[in-house]
Design a protein around this motif. Structure first.
Motif, PDB file in Angstrom:
ATOM      1  N   ASP A  40      30.526 -73.010  34.220  1.00 29.13           N
ATOM      2  CA  ASP A  40      30.286 -71.569  34.159  1.00 29.13           C
ATOM      3  C   ASP A  40      28.868 -71.343  33.620  1.00 29.13           C
ATOM      4  O   ASP A  40      28.664 -71.196  32.421  1.00 29.13           O
ATOM      5  CB  ASP A  40      31.344 -70.908  33.272  1.00 29.13           C
ATOM      6  CG  ASP A  40      31.235 -69.388  33.237  1.00 29.13           C
ATOM      7  OD1 ASP A  40      30.255 -68.835  33.766  1.00 29.13           O
ATOM      8  OD2 ASP A  40      32.150 -68.766  32.667  1.00 29.13           O
ATOM      9  N   HIS A  41      27.905 -71.356  34.542  1.00 26.98           N
ATOM     10  CA  HIS A  41      26.504 -71.213  34.137  1.00 26.98           C
ATOM     11  C   HIS A  41      26.200 -69.848  33.534  1.00 26.98           C
ATOM     12  O   HIS A  41      25.378 -69.740  32.630  1.00 26.98           O
ATOM     13  CB  HIS A  41      25.574 -71.492  35.321  1.00 26.98           C
ATOM     14  CG  HIS A  41      25.420 -72.945  35.612  1.00 26.98           C
ATOM     15  ND1 HIS A  41      26.257 -73.617  36.467  1.00 26.98           N
ATOM     16  CD2 HIS A  41      24.547 -73.856  35.136  1.00 26.98           C
ATOM     17  CE1 HIS A  41      25.899 -74.885  36.525  1.00 26.98           C
ATOM     18  NE2 HIS A  41      24.873 -75.063  35.724  1.00 26.98           N
ATOM     19  N   ALA A  42      26.862 -68.805  34.022  1.00 26.95           N
ATOM     20  CA  ALA A  42      26.612 -67.463  33.477  1.00 26.95           C
ATOM     21  C   ALA A  42      27.023 -67.397  32.013  1.00 26.95           C
ATOM     22  O   ALA A  42      26.280 -66.867  31.168  1.00 26.95           O
ATOM     23  CB  ALA A  42      27.348 -66.411  34.303  1.00 26.95           C
ATOM     24  N   SER A  43      28.208 -67.941  31.697  1.00 26.89           N
ATOM     25  CA  SER A  43      28.644 -67.969  30.291  1.00 26.89           C
ATOM     26  C   SER A  43      27.744 -68.862  29.460  1.00 26.89           C
ATOM     27  O   SER A  43      27.396 -68.520  28.324  1.00 26.89           O
ATOM     28  CB  SER A  43      30.087 -68.458  30.183  1.00 26.89           C
ATOM     29  OG  SER A  43      30.961 -67.522  30.735  1.00 26.89           O
ATOM     30  N   ALA A  44      27.367 -70.022  30.022  1.00 27.38           N
ATOM     31  CA  ALA A  44      26.469 -70.932  29.298  1.00 27.38           C
ATOM     32  C   ALA A  44      25.165 -70.221  28.957  1.00 27.38           C
ATOM     33  O   ALA A  44      24.692 -70.296  27.822  1.00 27.38           O
ATOM     34  CB  ALA A  44      26.200 -72.175  30.133  1.00 27.38           C
ATOM     35  N   GLN A  45      24.611 -69.529  29.921  1.00 27.56           N
ATOM     36  CA  GLN A  45      23.347 -68.827  29.681  1.00 27.56           C
ATOM     37  C   GLN A  45      23.499 -67.780  28.581  1.00 27.56           C
ATOM     38  O   GLN A  45      22.667 -67.687  27.684  1.00 27.56           O
ATOM     39  CB  GLN A  45      22.841 -68.183  30.963  1.00 27.56           C
ATOM     40  CG  GLN A  45      21.489 -67.528  30.794  1.00 27.56           C
ATOM     41  CD  GLN A  45      20.844 -67.144  32.115  1.00 27.56           C
ATOM     42  OE1 GLN A  45      21.383 -67.419  33.184  1.00 27.56           O
ATOM     43  NE2 GLN A  45      19.703 -66.523  32.029  1.00 27.56           N
ATOM     44  N   LEU A  72      18.969 -73.247  27.575  1.00 29.81           N
ATOM     45  CA  LEU A  72      18.493 -72.215  28.503  1.00 29.81           C
ATOM     46  C   LEU A  72      17.591 -72.817  29.566  1.00 29.81           C
ATOM     47  O   LEU A  72      17.673 -72.456  30.748  1.00 29.81           O
ATOM     48  CB  LEU A  72      17.749 -71.116  27.737  1.00 29.81           C
ATOM     49  CG  LEU A  72      18.615 -70.124  26.982  1.00 29.81           C
ATOM     50  CD1 LEU A  72      17.760 -69.252  26.068  1.00 29.81           C
ATOM     51  CD2 LEU A  72      19.411 -69.259  27.955  1.00 29.81           C
ATOM     52  N   ALA A  73      16.741 -73.735  29.159  1.00 33.10           N
ATOM     53  CA  ALA A  73      15.858 -74.392  30.125  1.00 33.10           C
ATOM     54  C   ALA A  73      16.679 -75.157  31.162  1.00 33.10           C
ATOM     55  O   ALA A  73      16.406 -75.084  32.361  1.00 33.10           O
ATOM     56  CB  ALA A  73      14.895 -75.332  29.407  1.00 33.10           C
ATOM     57  N   TYR A  74      17.702 -75.867  30.714  1.00 37.97           N
ATOM     58  CA  TYR A  74      18.539 -76.639  31.636  1.00 37.97           C
ATOM     59  C   TYR A  74      19.299 -75.726  32.601  1.00 37.97           C
ATOM     60  O   TYR A  74      19.456 -76.057  33.771  1.00 37.97           O
ATOM     61  CB  TYR A  74      19.508 -77.528  30.873  1.00 37.97           C
ATOM     62  CG  TYR A  74      18.893 -78.789  30.317  1.00 37.97           C
ATOM     63  CD1 TYR A  74      17.533 -79.050  30.434  1.00 37.97           C
ATOM     64  CD2 TYR A  74      19.665 -79.725  29.679  1.00 37.97           C
ATOM     65  CE1 TYR A  74      16.979 -80.210  29.929  1.00 37.97           C
ATOM     66  CE2 TYR A  74      19.119 -80.901  29.166  1.00 37.97           C
ATOM     67  CZ  TYR A  74      17.781 -81.129  29.294  1.00 37.97           C
ATOM     68  OH  TYR A  74      17.232 -82.283  28.810  1.00 37.97           O
ATOM     69  N   VAL A  75      19.783 -74.585  32.118  1.00 34.42           N
ATOM     70  CA  VAL A  75      20.471 -73.642  33.012  1.00 34.42           C
ATOM     71  C   VAL A  75      19.502 -73.171  34.091  1.00 34.42           C
ATOM     72  O   VAL A  75      19.853 -73.113  35.275  1.00 34.42           O
ATOM     73  CB  VAL A  75      21.071 -72.461  32.221  1.00 34.42           C
ATOM     74  CG1 VAL A  75      21.511 -71.347  33.156  1.00 34.42           C
ATOM     75  CG2 VAL A  75      22.249 -72.929  31.367  1.00 34.42           C
ATOM     76  N   GLY A 118      12.395 -73.100  33.941  1.00 40.92           N
ATOM     77  CA  GLY A 118      12.899 -74.287  33.257  1.00 40.92           C
ATOM     78  C   GLY A 118      11.807 -75.009  32.492  1.00 40.92           C
ATOM     79  O   GLY A 118      11.993 -75.398  31.341  1.00 40.92           O
ATOM     80  N   ARG A 119      10.662 -75.183  33.132  1.00 42.88           N
ATOM     81  CA  ARG A 119       9.552 -75.857  32.455  1.00 42.88           C
ATOM     82  C   ARG A 119       9.047 -75.027  31.288  1.00 42.88           C
ATOM     83  O   ARG A 119       8.775 -75.558  30.207  1.00 42.88           O
ATOM     84  CB  ARG A 119       8.426 -76.131  33.458  1.00 42.88           C
ATOM     85  CG  ARG A 119       7.283 -76.928  32.864  1.00 42.88           C
ATOM     86  CD  ARG A 119       6.366 -77.438  33.935  1.00 42.88           C
ATOM     87  NE  ARG A 119       5.120 -77.970  33.416  1.00 42.88           N
ATOM     88  CZ  ARG A 119       4.136 -78.389  34.194  1.00 42.88           C
ATOM     89  NH1 ARG A 119       4.254 -78.364  35.510  1.00 42.88           N
ATOM     90  NH2 ARG A 119       3.035 -78.853  33.660  1.00 42.88           N
ATOM     91  N   LYS A 120       8.970 -73.730  31.485  1.00 39.02           N
ATOM     92  CA  LYS A 120       8.547 -72.841  30.395  1.00 39.02           C
ATOM     93  C   LYS A 120       9.530 -72.941  29.220  1.00 39.02           C
ATOM     94  O   LYS A 120       9.129 -72.985  28.060  1.00 39.02           O
ATOM     95  CB  LYS A 120       8.475 -71.397  30.908  1.00 39.02           C
ATOM     96  CG  LYS A 120       7.990 -70.401  29.909  1.00 39.02           C
ATOM     97  CD  LYS A 120       7.933 -69.002  30.511  1.00 39.02           C
ATOM     98  CE  LYS A 120       7.535 -67.982  29.481  1.00 39.02           C
ATOM     99  NZ  LYS A 120       7.581 -66.621  30.013  1.00 39.02           N
ATOM    100  N   LEU A 123      10.573 -82.702  30.504  1.00 37.42           N
ATOM    101  CA  LEU A 123       9.346 -81.908  30.492  1.00 37.42           C
ATOM    102  C   LEU A 123       8.174 -82.754  30.973  1.00 37.42           C
ATOM    103  O   LEU A 123       7.352 -82.298  31.785  1.00 37.42           O
ATOM    104  CB  LEU A 123       9.080 -81.359  29.087  1.00 37.42           C
ATOM    105  CG  LEU A 123       7.772 -80.598  28.889  1.00 37.42           C
ATOM    106  CD1 LEU A 123       7.675 -79.402  29.832  1.00 37.42           C
ATOM    107  CD2 LEU A 123       7.646 -80.144  27.436  1.00 37.42           C
ATOM    108  N   ALA A 124       8.084 -83.984  30.498  1.00 40.31           N
ATOM    109  CA  ALA A 124       6.993 -84.872  30.907  1.00 40.31           C
ATOM    110  C   ALA A 124       7.033 -85.139  32.408  1.00 40.31           C
ATOM    111  O   ALA A 124       5.995 -85.106  33.081  1.00 40.31           O
ATOM    112  CB  ALA A 124       7.058 -86.190  30.134  1.00 40.31           C
ATOM    113  N   GLU A 125       8.225 -85.393  32.939  1.00 40.16           N
ATOM    114  CA  GLU A 125       8.348 -85.628  34.381  1.00 40.16           C
ATOM    115  C   GLU A 125       7.884 -84.413  35.178  1.00 40.16           C
ATOM    116  O   GLU A 125       7.170 -84.548  36.173  1.00 40.16           O
ATOM    117  CB  GLU A 125       9.794 -85.965  34.747  1.00 40.16           C
ATOM    118  CG  GLU A 125      10.229 -87.332  34.291  1.00 40.16           C
ATOM    119  CD  GLU A 125      11.723 -87.579  34.472  1.00 40.16           C
ATOM    120  OE1 GLU A 125      12.087 -88.768  34.561  1.00 40.16           O
ATOM    121  OE2 GLU A 125      12.519 -86.614  34.514  1.00 40.16           O
ATOM    122  N   MET A 126       8.278 -83.227  34.733  1.00 34.89           N
ATOM    123  CA  MET A 126       7.873 -82.011  35.440  1.00 34.89           C
ATOM    124  C   MET A 126       6.362 -81.831  35.379  1.00 34.89           C
ATOM    125  O   MET A 126       5.733 -81.438  36.364  1.00 34.89           O
ATOM    126  CB  MET A 126       8.598 -80.795  34.853  1.00 34.89           C
ATOM    127  CG  MET A 126      10.092 -80.816  35.109  1.00 34.89           C
ATOM    128  SD  MET A 126      10.938 -79.371  34.458  1.00 34.89           S
ATOM    129  CE  MET A 126      10.574 -78.191  35.775  1.00 34.89           C
TER     130      MET A 126
END
Length: 158
Positions: free
Chosen positions: A43-48, A66-69, A79-81, A104-107
């Motif tokens: 449930d991404h909406a609840s997670a967020q 939040l970044a992962y969602v 996500g990167r921000k 973050l490094a990979e991105m």
């Protein structure tokens, strides 16, 4: 339903009760459970929403959530921000999720969610590699920045 599933279902129910009572750490944990589908459906909406509540209360790991969602939704720039905000929040505290720093490094190295930024990648890997059990950050640093890895190796915890 396996025994493990039954226990994660119960754990999620208890986390939900504690989160609804206002317990910030429970909101954070329930956010991770909702995102992963532990003890119930994803449930991404609840997670967020839970991560946002926890972040407003000062829980820095919620910034990572939040970044992962955002990344789960394919929102690479957000996500990167978000990972950058997490980096800024934790770099002085020392309580760091090394996997988030690797991501973050990979991105930054691949130019996902923004331009290629080797300095951002170096900073994230340096912080992540200094954490215990950070082998993935260390491998990435050795692959992309071998000279930096040779110097940083002295400060790595096992």
């Amino acid at each position: 339903v396996s025994i493990g599933d039954r226990y994660t279902n119960v754990a999620r129910e208890w986390m939900h009760a504690a989160a609804m009572a206002g317990h910030i750490k429970a909101k954070l944990r329930l956010g991770w459970m909702c995102r992963a589908g532990q003890g119930g459906s994803r449930d991404h909406a609840s997670a967020q929403r839970l991560f946002e509540d926890a972040a407003k209360a000062g829980e820095t790991d919620a910034l990572c959530g939040l970044a992962y969602v955002n990344l789960d939704y394919g929102k690479l720039e957000e996500g990167r921000k978000g990972l950058r905000a997490y980096y800024d929040a934790v770099r002085k505290s020392g309580d760091v999720n090394s996997y988030a720093m690797k991501r973050l490094a990979e991105m930054a190295l691949e130019g996902k969610g923004g331009p290629v930024d080797k300095e951002e990648a170096k900073a994230a890997l340096t912080l992540g590699a200094r954490q215990p059990f950070a082998s993935e950050c260390r491998k990435l640093m050795q692959q992309h920045f071998p000279m930096l890895a040779a110097v940083e190796k002295l400060s790595w915890k096992s």
